[in-house]
Motif scaffolding. Structure first.
Motif, PDB file in Angstrom:
ATOM      1  N   VAL A  10       0.845  -1.192   0.000  1.00 36.43           N
ATOM      2  CA  VAL A  10       0.000   0.000   0.000  1.00 36.43           C
ATOM      3  C   VAL A  10       0.881   1.243   0.000  1.00 36.43           C
ATOM      4  CG1 VAL A  10      -2.044  -1.025   1.075  1.00 36.43           C
ATOM      5  CG2 VAL A  10      -0.216  -0.155   2.517  1.00 36.43           C
ATOM      6  N   GLU A  11       0.305   2.351  -0.461  1.00 39.45           N
ATOM      7  CA  GLU A  11       1.032   3.615  -0.525  1.00 39.45           C
ATOM      8  C   GLU A  11       0.197   4.726   0.082  1.00 39.45           C
ATOM      9  OE1 GLU A  11       1.970   4.313  -4.627  1.00 39.45           O
ATOM     10  OE2 GLU A  11       3.594   2.835  -4.608  1.00 39.45           O
ATOM     11  N   ARG A  12       0.891   5.775   0.509  1.00 42.70           N
ATOM     12  CA  ARG A  12       0.246   6.991   1.018  1.00 42.70           C
ATOM     13  C   ARG A  12       1.011   8.164   0.438  1.00 42.70           C
ATOM     14  NH1 ARG A  12       0.166   8.891   7.312  1.00 42.70           N
ATOM     15  NH2 ARG A  12      -1.092  10.751   7.014  1.00 42.70           N
ATOM     16  N   SER A  13       0.313   9.012  -0.308  1.00 37.83           N
ATOM     17  CA  SER A  13       0.956  10.160  -0.955  1.00 37.83           C
ATOM     18  C   SER A  13       0.159  11.421  -0.692  1.00 37.83           C
ATOM     19  CB  SER A  13       1.059   9.942  -2.463  1.00 37.83           C
ATOM     20  OG  SER A  13       1.864   8.825  -2.738  1.00 37.83           O
ATOM     21  N   ASP A  14       0.873  12.515  -0.470  1.00 32.14           N
ATOM     22  CA  ASP A  14       0.274  13.835  -0.318  1.00 32.14           C
ATOM     23  C   ASP A  14       1.296  14.850  -0.821  1.00 32.14           C
ATOM     24  OD1 ASP A  14      -0.865  16.243   0.397  1.00 32.14           O
ATOM     25  OD2 ASP A  14      -1.429  15.593   2.411  1.00 32.14           O
ATOM     26  N   ALA A  15       1.059  15.370  -2.045  1.00 33.51           N
ATOM     27  CA  ALA A  15       2.014  16.287  -2.668  1.00 33.51           C
ATOM     28  C   ALA A  15       2.187  17.570  -1.856  1.00 33.51           C
ATOM     29  CB  ALA A  15       1.564  16.613  -4.091  1.00 33.51           C
ATOM     30  N   SER A  16       1.130  18.033  -1.203  1.00 39.89           N
ATOM     31  CA  SER A  16       1.232  19.281  -0.438  1.00 39.89           C
ATOM     32  C   SER A  16       2.161  19.138   0.772  1.00 39.89           C
ATOM     33  CB  SER A  16      -0.158  19.735   0.025  1.00 39.89           C
ATOM     34  OG  SER A  16      -0.692  18.822   0.971  1.00 39.89           O
ATOM     35  N   LYS A  17       2.327  17.915   1.273  1.00 42.72           N
ATOM     36  CA  LYS A  17       3.220  17.651   2.411  1.00 42.72           C
ATOM     37  C   LYS A  17       4.525  16.998   1.979  1.00 42.72           C
ATOM     38  CE  LYS A  17      -0.580  16.961   5.654  1.00 42.72           C
ATOM     39  NZ  LYS A  17      -1.242  15.999   6.541  1.00 42.72           N
ATOM     40  N   ASN A  18       4.731  16.852   0.661  1.00 37.03           N
ATOM     41  CA  ASN A  18       5.907  16.168   0.116  1.00 37.03           C
ATOM     42  C   ASN A  18       6.021  14.757   0.710  1.00 37.03           C
ATOM     43  OD1 ASN A  18       8.162  15.811  -1.480  1.00 37.03           O
ATOM     44  ND2 ASN A  18       9.556  16.674   0.033  1.00 37.03           N
ATOM     45  N   MET A  19       4.882  14.071   0.810  1.00 34.56           N
ATOM     46  CA  MET A  19       4.826  12.739   1.402  1.00 34.56           C
ATOM     47  C   MET A  19       4.579  11.700   0.312  1.00 34.56           C
ATOM     48  SD  MET A  19       2.017  11.071   3.989  1.00 34.56           S
ATOM     49  CE  MET A  19       1.898  12.543   4.939  1.00 34.56           C
ATOM     50  N   ALA A  20       5.409  10.689   0.280  1.00 35.21           N
ATOM     51  CA  ALA A  20       5.248   9.565  -0.645  1.00 35.21           C
ATOM     52  C   ALA A  20       5.824   8.340   0.053  1.00 35.21           C
ATOM     53  CB  ALA A  20       5.965   9.831  -1.952  1.00 35.21           C
ATOM     54  N   ARG A  21       4.963   7.576   0.734  1.00 36.91           N
ATOM     55  CA  ARG A  21       5.401   6.441   1.537  1.00 36.91           C
ATOM     56  C   ARG A  21       4.804   5.138   1.027  1.00 36.91           C
ATOM     57  NH1 ARG A  21       3.895   9.272   7.231  1.00 36.91           N
ATOM     58  NH2 ARG A  21       5.453  10.915   7.137  1.00 36.91           N
ATOM     59  N   ARG A  39       7.912  -7.146   7.237  1.00 36.71           N
ATOM     60  CA  ARG A  39       7.368  -5.807   7.048  1.00 36.71           C
ATOM     61  C   ARG A  39       8.453  -4.919   6.448  1.00 36.71           C
ATOM     62  NH1 ARG A  39       5.736  -4.229  13.008  1.00 36.71           N
ATOM     63  NH2 ARG A  39       5.339  -2.258  11.992  1.00 36.71           N
ATOM     64  N   LYS A  40       8.101  -4.153   5.415  1.00 37.32           N
ATOM     65  CA  LYS A  40       9.023  -3.192   4.805  1.00 37.32           C
ATOM     66  C   LYS A  40       8.286  -1.881   4.651  1.00 37.32           C
ATOM     67  CE  LYS A  40      11.983  -4.570   1.721  1.00 37.32           C
ATOM     68  NZ  LYS A  40      12.549  -5.011   0.447  1.00 37.32           N
ATOM     69  N   TRP A  41       8.960  -0.764   4.927  1.00 39.39           N
ATOM     70  CA  TRP A  41       8.335   0.545   4.787  1.00 39.39           C
ATOM     71  C   TRP A  41       9.384   1.604   4.533  1.00 39.39           C
ATOM     72  CZ3 TRP A  41       9.260  -1.913   9.345  1.00 39.39           C
ATOM     73  CH2 TRP A  41       9.999  -1.233  10.302  1.00 39.39           C
ATOM     74  N   SER A  46      12.926   4.495  -2.204  1.00 34.20           N
ATOM     75  CA  SER A  46      14.083   4.234  -1.343  1.00 34.20           C
ATOM     76  C   SER A  46      14.072   2.766  -0.887  1.00 34.20           C
ATOM     77  CB  SER A  46      14.057   5.139  -0.111  1.00 34.20           C
ATOM     78  OG  SER A  46      13.037   4.727   0.777  1.00 34.20           O
ATOM     79  N   LYS A  47      15.185   2.329  -0.347  1.00 35.09           N
ATOM     80  CA  LYS A  47      15.279   0.959   0.182  1.00 35.09           C
ATOM     81  C   LYS A  47      14.386   0.798   1.403  1.00 35.09           C
ATOM     82  CE  LYS A  47      18.571  -2.364   1.984  1.00 35.09           C
ATOM     83  NZ  LYS A  47      19.928  -2.585   2.433  1.00 35.09           N
ATOM     84  N   GLY A  48      14.304   1.806   2.243  1.00 39.30           N
ATOM     85  CA  GLY A  48      13.446   1.763   3.415  1.00 39.30           C
ATOM     86  C   GLY A  48      13.990   0.886   4.526  1.00 39.30           C
ATOM     87  N   GLN A  49      13.111   0.494   5.410  1.00 41.71           N
ATOM     88  CA  GLN A  49      13.462  -0.318   6.564  1.00 41.71           C
ATOM     89  C   GLN A  49      12.726  -1.648   6.498  1.00 41.71           C
ATOM     90  OE1 GLN A  49      13.377   1.779  10.389  1.00 41.71           O
ATOM     91  NE2 GLN A  49      12.916   3.639   9.223  1.00 41.71           N
ATOM     92  N   MET A  50      13.215  -2.607   7.295  1.00 45.65           N
ATOM     93  CA  MET A  50      12.587  -3.924   7.290  1.00 45.65           C
ATOM     94  C   MET A  50      12.574  -4.487   8.706  1.00 45.65           C
ATOM     95  SD  MET A  50      13.579  -7.172   4.988  1.00 45.65           S
ATOM     96  CE  MET A  50      13.643  -8.743   5.776  1.00 45.65           C
ATOM     97  N   MET A  51      11.510  -5.214   9.038  1.00 48.93           N
ATOM     98  CA  MET A  51      11.391  -5.876  10.331  1.00 48.93           C
ATOM     99  C   MET A  51      10.789  -7.259  10.091  1.00 48.93           C
ATOM    100  SD  MET A  51       9.264  -4.679  13.714  1.00 48.93           S
ATOM    101  CE  MET A  51      10.322  -3.293  14.036  1.00 48.93           C
ATOM    102  N   VAL A  52      11.288  -8.246  10.825  1.00 51.29           N
ATOM    103  CA  VAL A  52      10.783  -9.616  10.707  1.00 51.29           C
ATOM    104  C   VAL A  52      10.285 -10.069  12.068  1.00 51.29           C
ATOM    105  CG1 VAL A  52      11.352 -11.997  10.100  1.00 51.29           C
ATOM    106  CG2 VAL A  52      12.457 -10.114   8.884  1.00 51.29           C
ATOM    107  N   HIS A  53       9.058 -10.576  12.103  1.00 51.93           N
ATOM    108  CA  HIS A  53       8.469 -11.144  13.317  1.00 51.93           C
ATOM    109  C   HIS A  53       8.382 -12.655  13.118  1.00 51.93           C
ATOM    110  CE1 HIS A  53       6.960  -7.188  14.700  1.00 51.93           C
ATOM    111  NE2 HIS A  53       6.793  -6.964  13.411  1.00 51.93           N
TER     112      HIS A  53
END
Length: 85
Positions: A10-21, A39-41, A46-53
């Motif tokens: 999933v993605e979340r974008s808001d050009a007014s806040k310069n957000m693209a996640r 989990r990757k975010w 970008s490469k981002g971060q990763m967590m494994v449970h």
């Protein structure tokens, strides 16, 4: 063994806040017979971060997967819009 595939992007974008996640999750088995929730975010592109449970049972992994999905939907994350060709 995993009963059915669990994959999410999933993605979340808001050009007014310069957000693209982005946020990605999947449930997969490891070599030792455990069930893992990966989990990757990060910022889109970008490469981002990763967590494994690690879990002993698939049901526990699915429960966390669904809880995280609900949290992300509340925060405005949505499936990527298809690009018109």
């Amino acid at each position: 063994m995993i009963a059915q595939p669990y994959h999410l992007y999933v993605e979340r974008s808001d050009a007014s806040k310069n957000m693209a996640r982005y946020y990605a999750m999947s449930i997969e088995p490891n070599l030792f017979g455990d069930v893992c929730l990966l989990r990757k975010w990060g910022r889109i592109g970008s490469k981002g971060q990763m967590m494994v449970h690690h879990f002993g049972r698939e049901e526990e992994a699915v429960e966390l997967f669904l809880d995280l999905l609900r949290q992300k939907r509340k925060r405005g994350y949505r499936p990527r819009a298809s690009v018109a060709s």
